[in-house]
Design a protein around this motif. Structure first.
Motif, PDB file in Angstrom:
ATOM      1  N   ALA A 164     -19.784   8.120 -21.969  1.00  0.00           N
ATOM      2  CA  ALA A 164     -19.355   9.472 -21.615  1.00  0.00           C
ATOM      3  C   ALA A 164     -20.439  10.246 -20.881  1.00  0.00           C
ATOM      4  CB  ALA A 164     -18.934  10.230 -22.876  1.00  0.00           C
ATOM      5  N   THR A 165     -21.697  10.030 -21.262  1.00  0.00           N
ATOM      6  CA  THR A 165     -22.787  10.801 -20.650  1.00  0.00           C
ATOM      7  C   THR A 165     -22.948  10.522 -19.164  1.00  0.00           C
ATOM      8  OG1 THR A 165     -24.333   9.078 -21.399  1.00  0.00           O
ATOM      9  CG2 THR A 165     -24.084  11.038 -22.798  1.00  0.00           C
ATOM     10  N   LEU A 166     -22.429   9.377 -18.711  1.00  0.00           N
ATOM     11  CA  LEU A 166     -22.517   9.073 -17.284  1.00  0.00           C
ATOM     12  C   LEU A 166     -21.686  10.026 -16.441  1.00  0.00           C
ATOM     13  CD1 LEU A 166     -22.328   5.175 -17.450  1.00  0.00           C
ATOM     14  CD2 LEU A 166     -24.331   6.539 -16.862  1.00  0.00           C
ATOM     15  N   LEU A 167     -20.747  10.721 -17.073  1.00  0.00           N
ATOM     16  CA  LEU A 167     -19.889  11.659 -16.354  1.00  0.00           C
ATOM     17  C   LEU A 167     -20.354  13.105 -16.471  1.00  0.00           C
ATOM     18  CD1 LEU A 167     -16.405  10.166 -17.286  1.00  0.00           C
ATOM     19  CD2 LEU A 167     -17.382  10.277 -14.990  1.00  0.00           C
ATOM     20  N   ASP A 168     -21.377  13.362 -17.270  1.00  0.00           N
ATOM     21  CA  ASP A 168     -21.785  14.743 -17.528  1.00  0.00           C
ATOM     22  C   ASP A 168     -22.126  15.498 -16.252  1.00  0.00           C
ATOM     23  OD1 ASP A 168     -21.342  14.313 -20.174  1.00  0.00           O
ATOM     24  OD2 ASP A 168     -23.450  14.424 -20.794  1.00  0.00           O
ATOM     25  N   ALA A 169     -22.981  14.921 -15.422  1.00  0.00           N
ATOM     26  CA  ALA A 169     -23.414  15.615 -14.202  1.00  0.00           C
ATOM     27  C   ALA A 169     -22.233  15.827 -13.271  1.00  0.00           C
ATOM     28  CB  ALA A 169     -24.517  14.825 -13.509  1.00  0.00           C
ATOM     29  N   TRP A 170     -21.376  14.821 -13.151  1.00  0.00           N
ATOM     30  CA  TRP A 170     -20.210  14.936 -12.270  1.00  0.00           C
ATOM     31  C   TRP A 170     -19.299  16.066 -12.739  1.00  0.00           C
ATOM     32  CZ3 TRP A 170     -14.911  14.655 -12.552  1.00  0.00           C
ATOM     33  CH2 TRP A 170     -14.223  14.438 -11.357  1.00  0.00           C
ATOM     34  N   LEU A 171     -19.071  16.177 -14.024  1.00  0.00           N
ATOM     35  CA  LEU A 171     -18.213  17.229 -14.567  1.00  0.00           C
ATOM     36  C   LEU A 171     -18.855  18.607 -14.383  1.00  0.00           C
ATOM     37  CD1 LEU A 171     -17.050  15.387 -17.807  1.00  0.00           C
ATOM     38  CD2 LEU A 171     -15.555  16.077 -15.909  1.00  0.00           C
ATOM     39  N   ARG A 172     -20.129  18.707 -14.672  1.00  0.00           N
ATOM     40  CA  ARG A 172     -20.802  20.010 -14.532  1.00  0.00           C
ATOM     41  C   ARG A 172     -20.792  20.485 -13.089  1.00  0.00           C
ATOM     42  NH1 ARG A 172     -24.841  17.628 -18.178  1.00  0.00           N
ATOM     43  NH2 ARG A 172     -24.491  18.452 -20.285  1.00  0.00           N
ATOM     44  N   ASP A 173     -20.926  19.557 -12.131  1.00  0.00           N
ATOM     45  CA  ASP A 173     -20.880  19.927 -10.717  1.00  0.00           C
ATOM     46  C   ASP A 173     -19.549  20.568 -10.351  1.00  0.00           C
ATOM     47  OD1 ASP A 173     -23.420  19.011 -10.276  1.00  0.00           O
ATOM     48  OD2 ASP A 173     -22.813  17.098  -9.387  1.00  0.00           O
ATOM     49  N   ARG A 174     -18.513  20.314 -11.149  1.00  0.00           N
ATOM     50  CA  ARG A 174     -17.178  20.858 -10.901  1.00  0.00           C
ATOM     51  C   ARG A 174     -16.840  21.991 -11.868  1.00  0.00           C
ATOM     52  NH1 ARG A 174     -18.201  16.306  -9.044  1.00  0.00           N
ATOM     53  NH2 ARG A 174     -17.117  15.395  -7.245  1.00  0.00           N
ATOM     54  N   GLY A 175     -17.858  22.478 -12.537  1.00  0.00           N
ATOM     55  CA  GLY A 175     -17.675  23.612 -13.425  1.00  0.00           C
ATOM     56  C   GLY A 175     -16.953  23.292 -14.708  1.00  0.00           C
ATOM     57  N   ILE A 176     -17.001  22.041 -15.132  1.00  0.00           N
ATOM     58  CA  ILE A 176     -16.296  21.609 -16.340  1.00  0.00           C
ATOM     59  C   ILE A 176     -17.322  21.289 -17.422  1.00  0.00           C
ATOM     60  CG2 ILE A 176     -14.749  19.886 -17.337  1.00  0.00           C
ATOM     61  CD1 ILE A 176     -13.642  19.458 -14.476  1.00  0.00           C
ATOM     62  N   ASN A 177     -17.122  21.831 -18.605  1.00  0.00           N
ATOM     63  CA  ASN A 177     -17.970  21.512 -19.734  1.00  0.00           C
ATOM     64  C   ASN A 177     -17.654  20.085 -20.189  1.00  0.00           C
ATOM     65  OD1 ASN A 177     -19.269  21.221 -22.187  1.00  0.00           O
ATOM     66  ND2 ASN A 177     -18.623  23.207 -23.009  1.00  0.00           N
ATOM     67  N   PRO A 178     -18.631  19.160 -20.138  1.00  0.00           N
ATOM     68  CA  PRO A 178     -18.350  17.769 -20.532  1.00  0.00           C
ATOM     69  C   PRO A 178     -17.718  17.638 -21.910  1.00  0.00           C
ATOM     70  CG  PRO A 178     -20.496  17.922 -19.478  1.00  0.00           C
ATOM     71  CD  PRO A 178     -20.015  19.331 -19.668  1.00  0.00           C
ATOM     72  N   ALA A 179     -18.051  18.536 -22.821  1.00  0.00           N
ATOM     73  CA  ALA A 179     -17.478  18.467 -24.167  1.00  0.00           C
ATOM     74  C   ALA A 179     -15.957  18.601 -24.145  1.00  0.00           C
ATOM     75  CB  ALA A 179     -18.090  19.556 -25.049  1.00  0.00           C
ATOM     76  N   ASN A 180     -15.428  19.283 -23.120  1.00  0.00           N
ATOM     77  CA  ASN A 180     -13.978  19.484 -23.025  1.00  0.00           C
ATOM     78  C   ASN A 180     -13.236  18.264 -22.479  1.00  0.00           C
ATOM     79  OD1 ASN A 180     -14.304  22.088 -24.005  1.00  0.00           O
ATOM     80  ND2 ASN A 180     -14.488  22.986 -21.947  1.00  0.00           N
ATOM     81  N   ARG A 181     -13.979  17.217 -22.096  1.00  0.00           N
ATOM     82  CA  ARG A 181     -13.342  15.995 -21.589  1.00  0.00           C
ATOM     83  C   ARG A 181     -13.682  14.774 -22.439  1.00  0.00           C
ATOM     84  NH1 ARG A 181     -11.191  19.506 -19.527  1.00  0.00           N
ATOM     85  NH2 ARG A 181     -10.649  19.849 -17.330  1.00  0.00           N
ATOM     86  N   ARG A 182     -14.438  14.956 -23.514  1.00  0.00           N
ATOM     87  CA  ARG A 182     -14.852  13.823 -24.335  1.00  0.00           C
ATOM     88  C   ARG A 182     -13.656  13.042 -24.893  1.00  0.00           C
ATOM     89  NH1 ARG A 182     -19.287  14.066 -22.289  1.00  0.00           N
ATOM     90  NH2 ARG A 182     -21.278  14.341 -23.382  1.00  0.00           N
ATOM     91  N   SER A 183     -12.570  13.739 -25.197  1.00  0.00           N
ATOM     92  CA  SER A 183     -11.407  13.068 -25.790  1.00  0.00           C
ATOM     93  C   SER A 183     -10.714  12.129 -24.801  1.00  0.00           C
ATOM     94  CB  SER A 183     -10.398  14.102 -26.298  1.00  0.00           C
ATOM     95  OG  SER A 183      -9.870  14.864 -25.225  1.00  0.00           O
ATOM     96  N   LEU A 184     -11.054  12.242 -23.524  1.00  0.00           N
ATOM     97  CA  LEU A 184     -10.440  11.405 -22.485  1.00  0.00           C
ATOM     98  C   LEU A 184     -11.306  10.210 -22.123  1.00  0.00           C
ATOM     99  CD1 LEU A 184      -9.188  14.235 -20.087  1.00  0.00           C
ATOM    100  CD2 LEU A 184      -7.949  13.134 -21.967  1.00  0.00           C
TER     101      LEU A 184
END
Length: 370
Positions: A137-157
């Motif tokens: 999951a952590t591999l997506l953190d930077a990508w999500l933050r760049d789009r204004g998304i809190n990574p914690a809100n996508r962990r379930s996916l």
């Protein structure tokens, strides 16, 4: 009962699984047939899938193991994609949930249809619906933050290796998918690793009336990532998660999924990979090569490789089972979809229906279970 179908699509993957409760998953979809060539023996995959779906033009899951064209060809023409209206029309097949590896989100430099599929996966992840991403999951953190998304809100996916895909369960569907790979998608320097080594590798475990049947889906896994999968599985005491009754062998019967040496007559894998095939296969099991016919000689630069096929044939004999090639089933002159039925007796391979008669079976039911 459950049903698993492999299609004759050349050196390409397409596996359709129908569960006893009528849910359905398409694991890779590569429709490679040249419809202008009357001598092309590859099946019309779109027609074969639509025939099985009937009036309900929907799959519960479309799983794309990785972004190589021989695993997703014509997806953008056949399926309803959420990210753009041009891919939406009444005749398209809808997808409840798209399964992809992390690499399908973060990989750059993708062109053509692969880029379209990446756009669909990214859109669904941004929207937070209709997507399951496999990997760290952590591999997506930077990508999500760049789009204004809190990574914690996508962990379930996001589902990592060593876990079960939550879309299916033994209790509800009579099946569960255990994730072996990808367990990493970048090396120590932050570079994207080989795409084949970052692909989906799963074990599907079917249960009917207390009897278990296991299917390995290997994508294009080379031998080194496969050795790492085996090592991680043993480390965590999960050896049963590499048991199999049907094994969709990797990379269209390439020797590189067994060893770095092709061998003269038979590829000799390392001890751990040999353990996977020699020890983990059940009695009367099936090894399936989603590939062209096996060459009989010459310098076969591209898979399938005769030497690898000879290894798999020997393993099949040792298990009292069968080694089958999609473009040779039931014959190289007239290949048909390879259909397995799974019930309390295990997996049995159906004879292709050549005329309007009821299908019979080509293999005796396997008694018992692991």
């Amino acid at each position: 009962m459950h049903k698993v179908t492999f299609f004759p699509t050349g050196n390409a993957d397409a596996c359709f699984i129908e569960f006893q409760n009528a849910r359905r998953i398409m694991f890779d979809f590569a429709d490679q047939k040249d419809r202008t060539d009357k001598d092309d023996k590859r099946c019309d995959l779109e027609s074969e899938l639509r025939k099985r779906l009937g009036s309900n033009k929907k799959v519960d899951v479309l799983a794309i193991s990785h972004l190589d064209a021989d695993h997703f060809q014509r997806v953008s023409e056949v399926f309803w994609l959420e990210h753009a209206a041009k891919y939406q029309s009444d005749d398209r097949i809808k997808i409840d949930t798209l399964w992809v590896p992390v690499a399908a989100i973060i990989e750059e430099g993708i062109t053509d249809e692969g880029r379209v599929l990446r756009s669909e996966a990214r859109y669904r992840l941004e929207q937070g619906d209709g997507i399951r991403v496999f990997g760290r999951a952590t591999l997506l953190d930077a990508w999500l933050r760049d789009r204004g998304i809190n990574p914690a809100n996508r962990r379930s996916l996001i589902t990592d290796a060593g876990q079960l895909a939550p879309e299916f369960s033994l209790a509800v569907d009579g099946v569960e998918f255990f994730v072996h790979s990808p367990f990493a998608s970048r090396d120590k320097d932050g570079n994207l690793v080989d795409r084949n080594g970052s692909a989906l590798f799963m074990q599907a475990k079917f249960e009917i009336e207390g009897a278990s049947t296991r299917l390995i889906l290997s994508a294009d896994c080379p031998y080194e990532p496969l050795e790492a999968i085996i090592a991680a599985t043993k480390k965590h005491g999960n050896e049963e998660r590499l048991e199999w009754d049907i094994n969709n062998i990797p990379h269209h019967c390439s020797y590189l999924s067994l060893s770095d040496e092709k061998g003269d007559d038979e590829t000799e894998p390392g001890e751990e990979i040999d353990w996977l095939y020699s020890t983990q296969g059940a009695s009367r099991s099936f090894l399936v090569s989603t590939s062209k016919p096996i060459p009989t000689g010459g310098d076969d630069t591209q898979p399938p490789h005769r030497q690898a096929a000879n290894y798999y044939r020997r393993i099949a004999r040792e298990h009292g089972g069968e080694f089958r090639i999609t473009m040779e089933h039931p014959s190289a002159g007239s290949p048909k979809p390879m259909e397995f039925e799974i019930d309390r007796y295990g997996a049995r391979l159906l004879k292709p229906v050549m005329a309007p008669v009821v299908a019979a079976v080509s293999s005796r039911p396997r008694a018992g279970t692991r």
